[in-house]
Design a protein around this motif. Structure first.
Motif, PDB file in Angstrom:
ATOM      1  N   VAL A 149     -28.336 -35.736   8.811  1.00 35.97           N
ATOM      2  CA  VAL A 149     -28.867 -37.097   8.863  1.00 35.97           C
ATOM      3  C   VAL A 149     -28.239 -37.830  10.047  1.00 35.97           C
ATOM      4  N   LYS A 150     -29.085 -38.444  10.841  1.00 35.36           N
ATOM      5  CA  LYS A 150     -28.619 -39.187  12.005  1.00 35.36           C
ATOM      6  C   LYS A 150     -28.111 -40.564  11.577  1.00 35.36           C
ATOM      7  N   ILE A 151     -26.868 -40.882  11.965  1.00 38.09           N
ATOM      8  CA  ILE A 151     -26.256 -42.164  11.629  1.00 38.09           C
ATOM      9  C   ILE A 151     -25.986 -42.926  12.921  1.00 38.09           C
ATOM     10  N   ARG A 152     -26.607 -44.075  13.060  1.00 40.27           N
ATOM     11  CA  ARG A 152     -26.333 -44.943  14.209  1.00 40.27           C
ATOM     12  C   ARG A 152     -25.157 -45.862  13.850  1.00 40.27           C
ATOM     13  N   TYR A 153     -24.208 -45.956  14.771  1.00 40.03           N
ATOM     14  CA  TYR A 153     -23.024 -46.775  14.505  1.00 40.03           C
ATOM     15  C   TYR A 153     -23.402 -48.214  14.150  1.00 40.03           C
ATOM     16  N   ASP A 154     -24.379 -48.774  14.855  1.00 47.77           N
ATOM     17  CA  ASP A 154     -24.769 -50.160  14.592  1.00 47.77           C
ATOM     18  C   ASP A 154     -25.336 -50.339  13.185  1.00 47.77           C
ATOM     19  N   ASP A 155     -25.924 -49.276  12.634  1.00 45.31           N
ATOM     20  CA  ASP A 155     -26.541 -49.360  11.312  1.00 45.31           C
ATOM     21  C   ASP A 155     -25.539 -49.163  10.181  1.00 45.31           C
ATOM     22  N   MET A 156     -24.352 -48.650  10.498  1.00 46.76           N
ATOM     23  CA  MET A 156     -23.349 -48.420   9.466  1.00 46.76           C
ATOM     24  C   MET A 156     -22.782 -49.741   8.957  1.00 46.76           C
ATOM     25  N   ILE A 157     -22.801 -49.929   7.655  1.00 47.41           N
ATOM     26  CA  ILE A 157     -22.211 -51.120   7.042  1.00 47.41           C
ATOM     27  C   ILE A 157     -20.775 -50.830   6.619  1.00 47.41           C
TER      28      ILE A 157
ATOM     29  N   HIS B 252     -21.368 -56.463  10.019  1.00 48.75           N
ATOM     30  CA  HIS B 252     -22.103 -56.644   8.767  1.00 48.75           C
ATOM     31  C   HIS B 252     -21.325 -57.450   7.725  1.00 48.75           C
ATOM     32  N   ILE B 253     -20.274 -58.152   8.166  1.00 49.23           N
ATOM     33  CA  ILE B 253     -19.561 -59.039   7.247  1.00 49.23           C
ATOM     34  C   ILE B 253     -20.399 -60.295   7.008  1.00 49.23           C
ATOM     35  N   GLU B 254     -20.595 -60.624   5.722  1.00 48.89           N
ATOM     36  CA  GLU B 254     -21.359 -61.822   5.370  1.00 48.89           C
ATOM     37  C   GLU B 254     -20.437 -63.042   5.340  1.00 48.89           C
ATOM     38  N   TYR B 255     -19.306 -62.911   4.618  1.00 56.39           N
ATOM     39  CA  TYR B 255     -18.309 -63.981   4.620  1.00 56.39           C
ATOM     40  C   TYR B 255     -16.988 -63.430   4.086  1.00 56.39           C
ATOM     41  N   ILE B 256     -15.940 -64.224   4.270  1.00 55.56           N
ATOM     42  CA  ILE B 256     -14.594 -63.852   3.818  1.00 55.56           C
ATOM     43  C   ILE B 256     -14.050 -64.981   2.959  1.00 55.56           C
TER      44      ILE B 256
ATOM     45  N   THR C 246     -10.783 -61.371   0.203  1.00 55.47           N
ATOM     46  CA  THR C 246     -11.969 -60.621  -0.203  1.00 55.47           C
ATOM     47  C   THR C 246     -13.051 -60.719   0.868  1.00 55.47           C
ATOM     48  N   ILE C 247     -13.507 -59.565   1.298  1.00 54.80           N
ATOM     49  CA  ILE C 247     -14.551 -59.485   2.331  1.00 54.80           C
ATOM     50  C   ILE C 247     -15.860 -59.114   1.653  1.00 54.80           C
ATOM     51  N   THR C 248     -16.900 -59.897   1.873  1.00 58.17           N
ATOM     52  CA  THR C 248     -18.224 -59.593   1.326  1.00 58.17           C
ATOM     53  C   THR C 248     -19.134 -59.166   2.462  1.00 58.17           C
ATOM     54  N   LEU C 249     -19.725 -57.979   2.308  1.00 57.37           N
ATOM     55  CA  LEU C 249     -20.617 -57.437   3.330  1.00 57.37           C
ATOM     56  C   LEU C 249     -22.057 -57.801   3.009  1.00 57.37           C
ATOM     57  N   ASN C 250     -22.943 -57.630   3.975  1.00 52.06           N
ATOM     58  CA  ASN C 250     -24.317 -58.062   3.756  1.00 52.06           C
ATOM     59  C   ASN C 250     -25.139 -57.121   2.885  1.00 52.06           C
TER      60      ASN C 250
ATOM     61  N   ILE D 129     -14.868 -56.044  -0.687  1.00 57.64           N
ATOM     62  CA  ILE D 129     -13.668 -55.238  -0.442  1.00 57.64           C
ATOM     63  C   ILE D 129     -12.466 -56.171  -0.417  1.00 57.64           C
ATOM     64  N   THR D 130     -11.471 -55.847  -1.221  1.00 58.13           N
ATOM     65  CA  THR D 130     -10.230 -56.630  -1.227  1.00 58.13           C
ATOM     66  C   THR D 130      -9.239 -55.990  -0.258  1.00 58.13           C
ATOM     67  N   VAL D 131      -8.674 -56.793   0.603  1.00 59.70           N
ATOM     68  CA  VAL D 131      -7.757 -56.286   1.623  1.00 59.70           C
ATOM     69  C   VAL D 131      -6.515 -55.700   0.965  1.00 59.70           C
ATOM     70  N   GLY D 132      -6.172 -54.470   1.356  1.00 61.13           N
ATOM     71  CA  GLY D 132      -4.979 -53.824   0.813  1.00 61.13           C
ATOM     72  C   GLY D 132      -3.715 -54.425   1.387  1.00 61.13           C
ATOM     73  N   GLU D 133      -2.646 -54.373   0.606  1.00 60.12           N
ATOM     74  CA  GLU D 133      -1.373 -54.972   1.029  1.00 60.12           C
ATOM     75  C   GLU D 133      -0.873 -54.375   2.337  1.00 60.12           C
ATOM     76  N   HIS D 134      -1.061 -53.057   2.485  1.00 62.28           N
ATOM     77  CA  HIS D 134      -0.598 -52.360   3.686  1.00 62.28           C
ATOM     78  C   HIS D 134      -1.366 -52.810   4.932  1.00 62.28           C
ATOM     79  N   TYR D 135      -2.581 -53.370   4.740  1.00 60.38           N
ATOM     80  CA  TYR D 135      -3.453 -53.725   5.871  1.00 60.38           C
ATOM     81  C   TYR D 135      -3.478 -55.233   6.132  1.00 60.38           C
TER      82      TYR D 135
END
Length: 241
Positions: A148-156, A206-210, A214-218, A223-229
């Motif tokens: 399957v072809k995956i375009r980087y721009d299309d990856m969420i 593809h981030i909708e808001y933060i 907590t990061i919400t994607l479109n 996704i909750t940010v990990g402590e290490h990150y």
């Protein structure tokens, strides 16, 4: 495309200066030059239409403005070259396509020519190469290992499921046995991919808001940010505020 040019200027050194500029531009070809505007009028009037007329204004017997009125229909483009600044309105009246104030540099002349005859837009080798590497293939476990072809721009986002990963795109999700580390290595060469949790890689496009950590994607995933990150996440926020 070659553009046929004629120069009319009563000063021989001005003609020689224009010729030295024109020979540096492969698209231009000088077919005639005249220091006598009356003779130029006679020759141009009986000849074929030209692509570009480079015309001085202050000349004996007949001015460049008067001459232009008589032969304007014989040239596609008219470029006025003069040492005087007060002919702007007259140049407008005769529908001049450009106005160069003597003395002018080759850079100014080239800019004027490109405005009259824009060079064709060509896709650069760099752009073509970038397009060739704007995607990759993965084997889909749900589709008999079809590539399957995956375009980087299309990856969420990409989610690690220990024994496999799920690649979420704007069109579908693909289950594959490629590792998250391998995808991370691929995505690190592209702009916009971030990792703020050990199990996720996300495309910041593809981030909708933060909200806090907590990061919400479109696609609706959160996704909750990990402590290490946390440090990387704070730096990301600072860069993009």
């Amino acid at each position: 495309m070659i553009y046929r040019c004629v120069i009319i200027d009563d000063e021989p050194h001005a003609i020689e200066g224009l010729k030295s500029y024109i020979i540096k531009i492969p698209e231009l070809e000088i077919i005639a030059s005249y220091t006598d505007p009356i003779y130029a009028l006679q020759e141009i009037a009986k000849g074929d239409k030209i692509d570009l007329l480079l015309l001085d204004i202050d000349m004996p017997e007949i001015s460049g403005i008067e001459l232009a009125r008589l032969i304007r229909e014989k040239t596609n483009k008219l470029l006025i070259t003069t040492a005087h600044t007060h002919y702007g309105y007259e140049a407008f009246e005769i529908q001049a396509d450009g106005y160069l104030l003597k003395p002018f540099s080759f850079a100014k002349f080239l800019t004027a020519i490109h405005k009259l005859f824009p060079p064709p837009v060509q896709e650069s080798d760099t752009a073509r190469l970038a397009d060739e590497h704007s995607f990759f293939f993965i084997k889909s476990k749900d589709d008999h290992l079809k590539l399957v072809k995956i375009r980087y721009d299309d990856m969420i986002m990409v989610e690690d499921k220990q024994d496999y990963v799920i690649v979420y795109t704007v069109y579908r999700s693909i289950l594959t046995d490629i590792s998250l580390t391998e995808i991370s290595n691929r995505a690190s060469k592209e702009k916009g991919f971030e990792q703020f949790h050990q199990s996720f890689i996300l495309n910041s496009k593809h981030i909708e808001y933060i909200d806090g950590n907590t990061i919400t994607l479109n696609n609706g995933r959160r996704i909750t940010v990990g402590e290490h990150y946390q440090k990387d996440f704070n730096a990301f926020i600072t860069r993009n505020l």
